[in-house]
Design an enzyme around this catalytic site. Sequence first.
Site, PDB file in Angstrom:
ATOM      1  N   GLY A   9       0.821  -1.217   0.000  1.00  0.00           N
ATOM      2  CA  GLY A   9       0.000   0.000   0.000  1.00  0.00           C
ATOM      3  C   GLY A   9       0.844   1.251   0.000  1.00  0.00           C
ATOM      4  N   THR A  10       0.649   2.068   1.017  1.00  0.00           N
ATOM      5  CA  THR A  10       1.298   3.379   1.070  1.00  0.00           C
ATOM      6  C   THR A  10       2.795   3.296   1.310  1.00  0.00           C
ATOM      7  OG1 THR A  10       0.912   3.668   3.443  1.00  0.00           O
ATOM      8  CG2 THR A  10      -0.824   4.442   1.928  1.00  0.00           C
ATOM      9  N   GLU A  74       2.365   0.676  11.425  1.00  0.00           N
ATOM     10  CA  GLU A  74       1.278  -0.270  11.173  1.00  0.00           C
ATOM     11  C   GLU A  74       0.515  -0.645  12.450  1.00  0.00           C
ATOM     12  OE1 GLU A  74       0.531  -0.353   8.326  1.00  0.00           O
ATOM     13  OE2 GLU A  74       2.090  -0.893   6.920  1.00  0.00           O
TER      14      GLU A  74
END
Length: 101
Positions: A9-10, A74
């Site tokens: 993802g990012t 995270e």
Amino acid sequence: MRSQVFVYGTLKRGQRNHRYLDQAEFVGTHLTDECFSMYEFGDYPAVTQNGSNAVSGEIFRVNRQQFQLLDELERYPRFYQRIKIQTCHGLAWMYVVKSEL
């Protein structure tokens, strides 16, 4: 200690959180087995293990300090969990959320 991490993802190159991996070694790209589901949480994705989709991502080799920064980003282990997956570049850690979304 150096570990491989699979990101999807990012954290990928060109994405807004890639700065966490600026000093990490890029290993290569990988497409997972078809056993995941991806969800969008507004400005970031999350993956669960209860699905039938492959996830495309990148693998980086990180040191202990970089791994700790990723864990903080995270929210491991409160939100994301870590699992090891087999990739075309060897074993790598992957951040997934619990399947009870």
